[in-house]
Design a protein around this motif. Structure first.
Motif, PDB file in Angstrom:
ATOM      1  N   LYS A   1       0.793  -1.308   0.134  1.00  0.00           N
ATOM      2  CA  LYS A   1      -0.207  -0.089   0.120  1.00  0.00           C
ATOM      3  C   LYS A   1       0.864   1.234  -0.019  1.00  0.00           C
ATOM      4  N   THR A   2       0.405   2.217  -0.697  1.00  0.00           N
ATOM      5  CA  THR A   2       1.303   3.625  -0.583  1.00  0.00           C
ATOM      6  C   THR A   2       0.300   4.542   0.177  1.00  0.00           C
ATOM      7  N   THR A   3       1.200   5.533   0.533  1.00  0.00           N
ATOM      8  CA  THR A   3       0.542   6.803   1.500  1.00  0.00           C
ATOM      9  C   THR A   3       0.341   7.911   0.717  1.00  0.00           C
ATOM     10  N   SER A   4      -0.318   8.673   0.987  1.00  0.00           N
ATOM     11  CA  SER A   4      -0.248  10.180   0.469  1.00  0.00           C
ATOM     12  C   SER A   4       0.586  10.910   0.917  1.00  0.00           C
ATOM     13  N   ILE A   5       1.844  10.907   0.551  1.00  0.00           N
ATOM     14  CA  ILE A   5       2.961  11.730   1.072  1.00  0.00           C
ATOM     15  C   ILE A   5       3.498  12.500  -0.205  1.00  0.00           C
ATOM     16  N   GLU A   6       3.914  13.807   0.297  1.00  0.00           N
ATOM     17  CA  GLU A   6       4.526  14.497  -0.742  1.00  0.00           C
ATOM     18  C   GLU A   6       5.867  13.743  -1.358  1.00  0.00           C
ATOM     19  N   ASN A   7       6.066  13.927  -2.431  1.00  0.00           N
ATOM     20  CA  ASN A   7       7.421  13.427  -3.022  1.00  0.00           C
ATOM     21  C   ASN A   7       8.863  14.576  -2.734  1.00  0.00           C
TER      22      ASN A   7
ATOM     23  N   THR B   1      -1.109   8.429  -7.666  1.00  0.00           N
ATOM     24  CA  THR B   1      -2.489   8.406  -8.177  1.00  0.00           C
ATOM     25  C   THR B   1      -2.119   7.763  -9.508  1.00  0.00           C
ATOM     26  N   PHE B   2      -3.138   7.406 -10.371  1.00  0.00           N
ATOM     27  CA  PHE B   2      -3.319   6.814 -11.741  1.00  0.00           C
ATOM     28  C   PHE B   2      -3.720   7.940 -12.464  1.00  0.00           C
ATOM     29  N   VAL B   3      -2.865   8.098 -13.382  1.00  0.00           N
ATOM     30  CA  VAL B   3      -3.182   9.380 -14.561  1.00  0.00           C
ATOM     31  C   VAL B   3      -3.368   8.858 -15.746  1.00  0.00           C
ATOM     32  N   THR B   4      -4.540   9.296 -16.399  1.00  0.00           N
ATOM     33  CA  THR B   4      -4.627   9.119 -17.763  1.00  0.00           C
ATOM     34  C   THR B   4      -4.763  10.725 -18.502  1.00  0.00           C
ATOM     35  N   ILE B   5      -4.133  10.698 -19.594  1.00  0.00           N
ATOM     36  CA  ILE B   5      -4.412  11.879 -20.476  1.00  0.00           C
ATOM     37  C   ILE B   5      -4.605  11.562 -21.871  1.00  0.00           C
ATOM     38  N   LYS B   6      -5.701  11.705 -22.582  1.00  0.00           N
ATOM     39  CA  LYS B   6      -6.213  11.332 -23.925  1.00  0.00           C
ATOM     40  C   LYS B   6      -6.369  12.642 -24.638  1.00  0.00           C
ATOM     41  N   ILE B   7      -6.224  12.435 -26.126  1.00  0.00           N
ATOM     42  CA  ILE B   7      -6.413  13.332 -26.909  1.00  0.00           C
ATOM     43  C   ILE B   7      -7.838  12.971 -27.835  1.00  0.00           C
ATOM     44  N   TYR B   8      -8.505  13.818 -28.114  1.00  0.00           N
ATOM     45  CA  TYR B   8      -9.978  13.594 -28.591  1.00  0.00           C
ATOM     46  C   TYR B   8      -9.842  14.555 -29.902  1.00  0.00           C
ATOM     47  N   ASN B   9     -10.680  14.369 -30.867  1.00  0.00           N
ATOM     48  CA  ASN B   9     -10.809  15.223 -32.101  1.00  0.00           C
ATOM     49  C   ASN B   9     -11.988  15.870 -31.810  1.00  0.00           C
ATOM     50  N   ALA B  10     -12.479  16.919 -32.880  1.00  0.00           N
ATOM     51  CA  ALA B  10     -13.513  17.806 -32.613  1.00  0.00           C
ATOM     52  C   ALA B  10     -14.743  16.894 -32.449  1.00  0.00           C
ATOM     53  N   LEU B  11     -14.850  15.697 -32.626  1.00  0.00           N
ATOM     54  CA  LEU B  11     -16.380  15.075 -32.860  1.00  0.00           C
ATOM     55  C   LEU B  11     -16.297  14.343 -31.243  1.00  0.00           C
TER      56      LEU B  11
ATOM     57  N   VAL C   1      -0.988   8.963 -21.754  1.00  0.00           N
ATOM     58  CA  VAL C   1      -0.654   8.636 -20.515  1.00  0.00           C
ATOM     59  C   VAL C   1      -1.682   7.693 -20.036  1.00  0.00           C
ATOM     60  N   ALA C   2      -1.276   6.410 -19.267  1.00  0.00           N
ATOM     61  CA  ALA C   2      -2.303   5.955 -18.717  1.00  0.00           C
ATOM     62  C   ALA C   2      -1.387   4.934 -17.792  1.00  0.00           C
ATOM     63  N   GLN C   3      -0.720   5.637 -16.644  1.00  0.00           N
ATOM     64  CA  GLN C   3      -0.147   4.888 -15.808  1.00  0.00           C
ATOM     65  C   GLN C   3      -0.042   5.614 -14.448  1.00  0.00           C
ATOM     66  N   GLY C   4       0.495   4.998 -13.306  1.00  0.00           N
ATOM     67  CA  GLY C   4       0.594   5.347 -11.924  1.00  0.00           C
ATOM     68  C   GLY C   4       1.900   6.498 -12.098  1.00  0.00           C
ATOM     69  N   TYR C   5       1.407   7.623 -11.085  1.00  0.00           N
ATOM     70  CA  TYR C   5       2.485   8.522 -10.793  1.00  0.00           C
ATOM     71  C   TYR C   5       2.510   8.940  -9.314  1.00  0.00           C
ATOM     72  N   PRO C   6       3.886   9.190  -8.892  1.00  0.00           N
ATOM     73  CA  PRO C   6       3.762   9.894  -7.491  1.00  0.00           C
ATOM     74  C   PRO C   6       3.499  11.168  -7.604  1.00  0.00           C
ATOM     75  N   ALA C   7       3.668  11.661  -6.247  1.00  0.00           N
ATOM     76  CA  ALA C   7       3.719  13.460  -6.252  1.00  0.00           C
ATOM     77  C   ALA C   7       4.766  13.870  -7.095  1.00  0.00           C
TER      78      ALA C   7
ATOM     79  N   MET D   1      -7.219  15.518 -19.219  1.00  0.00           N
ATOM     80  CA  MET D   1      -6.533  14.896 -17.982  1.00  0.00           C
ATOM     81  C   MET D   1      -7.494  14.203 -16.809  1.00  0.00           C
ATOM     82  N   LYS D   2      -7.510  12.982 -16.608  1.00  0.00           N
ATOM     83  CA  LYS D   2      -8.270  12.449 -15.488  1.00  0.00           C
ATOM     84  C   LYS D   2      -7.511  11.873 -14.541  1.00  0.00           C
ATOM     85  N   THR D   3      -7.765  12.005 -13.240  1.00  0.00           N
ATOM     86  CA  THR D   3      -6.965  11.366 -12.076  1.00  0.00           C
ATOM     87  C   THR D   3      -7.983  11.418 -10.988  1.00  0.00           C
ATOM     88  N   GLY D   4      -8.711  10.452 -10.440  1.00  0.00           N
ATOM     89  CA  GLY D   4      -9.601  10.254  -9.327  1.00  0.00           C
ATOM     90  C   GLY D   4     -10.835  11.232  -9.681  1.00  0.00           C
TER      91      GLY D   4
END
Length: 831
Positions: A726-732, A766-776, A784-790, A816-819
């Motif tokens: 388990k990970t804790t919410s700590i500053e990096n 946390t787990f981060v996703t960044i996706k690119i969408y077109n105008a439709l 991006v679709a992976q976990g990151y520390p602070a 960008m989505k995370t939590g």
């Protein structure tokens, strides 16, 4: 004919493992070279000392307070591994014991067998036992069992080569004994500190079970006090088989020699081992492979000998006068290229016209071995058999595919591998980033296997041996597998069909388990290595050779690491030979140019090189062999290397390292006796082995981020899975960020033409996703679709979609989505 060019030590072949006819031999040599280098062989006491150190200094249950679960097996329960010992309980033939080449001791109770239902159970001896090469059960008290440890084919020598080693599959610690049916075990012949030796066969006197014979790599031993003490009674090396006359037990035969060891021959004693004579009169004078024996129980004057050279059968021989003279029966080459490895002869105890000769394939004779007919139904590469005590038509067999049984004397066979979890996986295991029920791995001589959420794996995929696998991070239907020597295959339909994509590779100077790696962020980009580095930017449809068409240093590539966010940052290691040490190289321009960054690293096999998912200047490197630290790290992209083992980890070959994608402090290492973890960025280490066998040969570690599981890939016990700590919410604090919130910044440059960077901040692991969408609103690309520390991070979008195709000019949305956090930006692309 194969030509072997020898090094100055007269042992090490310089021609490379592809010159040898047997891939089984190449596989064993490859695995062993990395463990012994720079020495010719492993230390006498290396493994056991490491095991004792680990138990004394690194076994701490406090880690369990952080994560209460333990390792559990996820299979495969439907695919057995190489089996080299088997025995049936004399007074209860429903119980069978089997010894795996590197998966320990197992027991099957058939009284509950209903159709195809039965279940093997692992017997943990409490000792670091991997290879069980011999099993002997007291004929009058079946609770007394002896096992011989270590899979050894050559005596204390290496006929291996460039990236090869001695012909030892796993180390041994001598003979163990139980008197309570396997609940507890004690040392009998204690070779804990002389592990170059192996016990090859154990036979108990059927009329006096206190008398035991053991054939070992060091000679033949005898005990007259039920294993309390042992005495060497014959010094010829590599005593691979023993046969005791069941009527006159003073008559004992031993067969010695393998892989050219001196003193090869069949020897006989008529006085229980006091005096010996070498048998000839029809037998070959010597052989370079091994010879196996079988006595006809109904008339023990009749003895069979299955004689082989290193890479072919010499013939099947029979004596009808207690070995005084011999006649050659069959010239069929059933051992073929594995006369050193896998073959035997079995005579039906009630009818010596019925003979089974097994080698690469299995053969049957009904005329005493004069003619042989091939019989299908079992896996290839046959090592051992065991007779039913009362039914001569029931026989159990061990081969590279596990355990089989015949009930008709060898005409037909049934597989008996349910929950016999002994598969020997190689490194290069792949877990899907989005589907926790999808993974791929390669097994010794047992194809590619696919995990689909069930312990019954799909196993009939790509044939042969092999190692590396990969799964497209954006499309789980795009899979990659391989067979030995860098033959890479791709599936675009989830594994239903496969096509070869490595036709342009040179592969003249290549590791048996050659590496390739898929870019996590740009999964149409892949790098692969023989002694060159190759690159594809279209999922393997076409390749180009990098570094100006030149090898990195002339030696084969052993491992490759890649940045999780930038496919241009690549690291590679090469194997050593007598002319050049192991080295590490780096490219920052997508493989066009490479720089040697070996620096002050010890000269060892660098089996695994892993780029931290948190910072691509932070790279981890594992070292095999003995006598050095086994884990190094750079924080400046390879300019300097720091020892983060510092003698805290066991001094044992280490093959795997991985970093928690959500916590840079949590580092996991896998070695030849298990898994270890650091929760403080490598400052301290402790065992992370609860739920595993006492010793497990860990070849790789893999993380399934979708369910935050870590998988231990073993060479002998299949795959284990466990929750990441388990990970804790700590500053990096490592990077001094002191963050308060999440943020997504505008890309730059904007507009852009070829590449644009996107910066973002996360305050906690946390787990981060960044996706690119077109105008439709259609998804174009997952950046991006992976976990990151602070911390604050930067990723790049190159204007391509999820399949590597360039998109047209226009306005796109970056989301960008995370939590619970979600933010979008507008991105302009101008071609």
């Amino acid at each position: 004919e194969t030509v072997f060019i020898l090094n100055k030590d007269k042992k090490t072949c310089l021609t490379g493992c592809r010159k040898f006819p047997s891939d089984a031999l190449n596989a064993l040599r490859f695995l062993s070279a990395q463990r012994s280098y720079p020495a010719n062989d492993i230390p006498n006491d290396g493994y056991y000392k490491a095991f004792e150190y680990s138990r004394k200094h690194l076994y701490k249950k406090s880690i369990m307070n952080n994560n209460m679960d333990t390792w559990t097996s996820i299979g495969p329960i439907n695919r057995g591994g190489r089996t080299i010992a088997i025995a049936v309980v004399p007074d209860n033939p429903d119980i069978i014991y089997a010894g795996a080449a590197s998966g320990g001791l197992w027991r099957l109770t058939l009284k509950d067998e209903i159709g195809d239902y039965y279940k093997w159970e692992y017997i943990d001896t409490g000792f670091p036992v991997l290879g069980v090469n011999a099993i002997a059960i007291n004929p009058t008290n079946s609770k007394i069992i002896y096992i011989g440890t270590g899979e050894v084919y050559g005596y204390d020598s290496s006929i291996g080569g460039l990236y090869i080693r001695t012909t030892r599959g796993s180390y041994g610690i001598g003979i163990l004994k139980t008197t309570d049916g396997g609940n507890t075990w004690q040392k009998s012949l204690d070779w804990s500190y002389n592990q170059k030796r192996g016990v090859l066969v154990i036979k108990i006197n059927p009329l006096n079970p206190d008398v035991i014979y053991a054939g070992t790599s060091d000679g033949t031993y005898k005990s007259i006090d039920a294993g309390k003490t042992w005495k060497k009674i014959h010094s010829s090396l590599m005593a691979v088989d023993i046969a005791i006359n069941p009527v006159d037990t003073n008559i004992v035969y031993i067969s010695c020699g393998n892989l050219g060891s001196p003193g090869s021959g069949i020897y006989r004693t008529t006085d229980s081992g006091k005096n010996w004579e070498k048998l000839s009169n029809g037998l070959p004078l010597s052989w370079t492979g091994k010879t196996l024996l079988s006595i006809y129980k109904k008339n023990p004057n009749i003895v069979y000998a299955d004689v082989a050279d290193r890479f072919k059968s010499i013939g099947l021989y029979r004596s009808i006068n207690n070995g005084l003279s011999w006649a050659k029966l069959s010239r069929i080459d059933y051992a073929r290229y594995q006369g050193w490895f896998s073959h035997y002869v079995r005579v039906n105890p009630e009818d010596n016209n019925k003979i089974i000769c097994a080698g690469v394939e299995c053969y049957y004779s009904n005329n005493g071995g004069i003619s042989l007919k091939i019989v299908k139904g079992m896996h290839v590469d046959h090592h051992v058999y065991a007779d039913h005590p009362t039914d001569p038509d029931v026989v159990y067999f061990g081969n590279d595919g596990g355990v089989y049984r015949t009930t008709d004397g060898g005409k037909t066979f049934k597989e008996l591998n349910n929950e016999y979890i002994t598969a020997q996986f190689y490194n290069g295991f792949a877990s899907s980033t989005s589907n926790p029920e999808l993974a791929l791995g390669r097994m010794q001589d047992n194809r590619t296997a696919m995990f689909m959420g069930s312990p019954n794996w799909t196993t009939e995929l790509i044939g042969g041996d092999g190692g590396y696998c990969a799964i497209n991070t954006l499309d789980n239907k795009i899979l990659y597998g391989s067979s030995q020597y860098l033959n890479i295959y791709r599936s675009t339909d989830g594994g239903l069909s496969w096509s070869k994509i490595s036709g342009s590779f040179e592969r003249k100077n290549v590791c048996f388990l050659a590496p390739y790696i898929l870019s996590p962020s740009h999964p149409w980009i892949m790098y692969a290595g023989d002694n060159h580095i190759y690159k594809t930017e279209d999922m393997g449809s076409s390749w180009k050779v990098m570094n100006g068409g030149n090898p990195l240093n002339g030696n084969p590539v052993l491992s490759i690491g890649i940045s999780s966010s930038n496919p241009d940052i690549v690291y590679a290691t090469t194997v050593p030979d007598e002319n050049r040490r192991a080295e590490v190289f780096k490219s920052t321009d997508g493989g066009i140019a490479w720089k040697n960054i070996t620096g002050n690293l010890p000269d060892r096999y660098y089996v695994d090189i892993v780029v931290s998912p948190h910072n691509d200047r932070v790279v981890y490197l594992t070292l095999s062999g003995f006598g050095s630290s086994h884990l190094y790290r750079t924080e400046d992209g390879g300019k300097t290397w720091d020892d983060i083992d510092r003698g805290n980890l066991p001094d044992v070959p280490t093959s795997a390292v991985i970093v928690d994608p959500e916590n840079y402090n949590h580092i996991y290492a896998g070695n030849d006796i298990g898994v270890y973890v650091s929760t403080d960025y490598g400052e301290t280490w402790q065992e992370f082995k609860e739920g595993m066998p006492t010793a497990a040969l860990v070849m790789d570690l893999s993380i399934s981020p979708a369910n935050r599981k870590i998988r231990a890939v073993t060479h002998g016990n299949g795959i284990y899975e466990r929750s990441l700590l388990k990970t804790t919410s700590i500053e990096n604090s490592k990077y001094g960020l002191g963050l308060k919130e999440y943020e997504l910044f505008q890309n730059y440059p904007n507009p852009f033409n070829s590449n644009t960077k996107i910066d973002f901040i996360v305050a906690h692991h946390t787990f981060v996703t960044i996706k690119i969408y077109n105008a439709l609103g259609q998804e174009i690309r997952t950046v991006v679709a992976q976990g990151y520390p602070a911390g604050r991070f930067s990723v790049t979008w190159d204007g391509k979609d999820n399949y590597g195709k360039s998109v047209t000019s226009g306005t796109y949305i970056g989301l960008m989505k995370t939590g619970d956090f979600m933010k979008s930006i507008k991105i302009s692309l101008i071609r």
